[in-house]
Write an enzyme that holds these catalytic residues in place. Sequence first.
Site, PDB file in Angstrom:
ATOM      1  N   ARG A  35       0.867  -1.101   0.174  1.00  0.00           N
ATOM      2  CA  ARG A  35       0.291  -0.279  -0.042  1.00  0.00           C
ATOM      3  C   ARG A  35       0.750   0.955   0.340  1.00  0.00           C
ATOM      4  O   ARG A  35       1.642   1.112   0.837  1.00  0.00           O
ATOM      5  CB  ARG A  35      -1.235  -0.179   1.370  1.00  0.00           C
ATOM      6  CG  ARG A  35      -2.062   1.299   1.255  1.00  0.00           C
ATOM      7  CD  ARG A  35      -3.387   1.164   2.035  1.00  0.00           C
ATOM      8  NE  ARG A  35      -2.674   0.816   3.564  1.00  0.00           N
ATOM      9  CZ  ARG A  35      -3.824   0.859   4.707  1.00  0.00           C
ATOM     10  NH1 ARG A  35      -4.628   0.189   4.505  1.00  0.00           N
ATOM     11  NH2 ARG A  35      -3.244   1.266   5.755  1.00  0.00           N
ATOM     12  N   SER A 104     -12.738  -4.733   0.074  1.00  0.00           N
ATOM     13  CA  SER A 104     -12.641  -4.039   1.433  1.00  0.00           C
ATOM     14  C   SER A 104     -14.726  -4.233   1.543  1.00  0.00           C
ATOM     15  O   SER A 104     -15.420  -4.029   0.588  1.00  0.00           O
ATOM     16  CB  SER A 104     -12.143  -3.032   1.280  1.00  0.00           C
ATOM     17  OG  SER A 104     -11.043  -3.110   1.898  1.00  0.00           O
ATOM     18  N   LYS A 133      -6.075   4.328   8.855  1.00  0.00           N
ATOM     19  CA  LYS A 133      -7.160   4.197   8.141  1.00  0.00           C
ATOM     20  C   LYS A 133      -8.152   5.270   8.759  1.00  0.00           C
ATOM     21  O   LYS A 133      -8.076   5.081   9.646  1.00  0.00           O
ATOM     22  CB  LYS A 133      -8.148   3.155   7.853  1.00  0.00           C
ATOM     23  CG  LYS A 133      -7.800   2.049   6.383  1.00  0.00           C
ATOM     24  CD  LYS A 133      -8.127   2.724   5.394  1.00  0.00           C
ATOM     25  CE  LYS A 133      -7.340   1.503   3.814  1.00  0.00           C
ATOM     26  NZ  LYS A 133      -8.498   2.255   2.662  1.00  0.00           N
TER      27      LYS A 133
END
Length: 206
Positions: A35, A104, A133
Amino acid sequence: MTLYAVTDAAWTGEKTLTEQTEEAMKGGITFLQLREKHLPEAEFLKEAIEIRDLARKYQIPFVINDNIEIAQKAEADGVHVGQDDMPVEEVRQILGPDKIIGVSAHNVEEAVRAEQGGADYLGVGAVYPTSTKENTSAVSMEEMKKICQTVSIPVVAIGGIKKDNMNVLTGTGVDGIAVVSAIFAAKDIRKAARELLEAVKEMKAE
């Protein structure tokens, strides 16, 4: 899917992200997601290719978060997309039948939709509030269990999970946990991964 590691360059210090990732692989992670939100494309691609080579060496499935183009150029095993990214059906059309696509999900409806659209696995959370997040709301363990019972693809729990708080997942039916800081913020990444792997196995056996 037992121990799914998600990279975060925020904790790179003396070691590069590639070096940290290899430590995590030596510690026993079973799946890896790269990521990167802020790297220029050329650097991102270079890093993705380096880590892809490591993943092949350690025989660990390797996906890229969000960026389908980088995943294709780096010949990653697939991608992971969120609810606000490209629909899984479109991703599947672009990548073809042989690539891994993770999605997700936060409730049963999203989970079912992702599976029907062609997802290979789900990342479900957040289990706990997390700094990596923003704007994530917690998923109850009841909902987690329902998702696991409803879909036939693997479910990985994500969001603030650590070695000493994962017992909340006992009996939910999750296939594993996805972690960021529990591995990459650790002083000894290899040891952290090894201990997490053991803890997940114990939790799943209960």
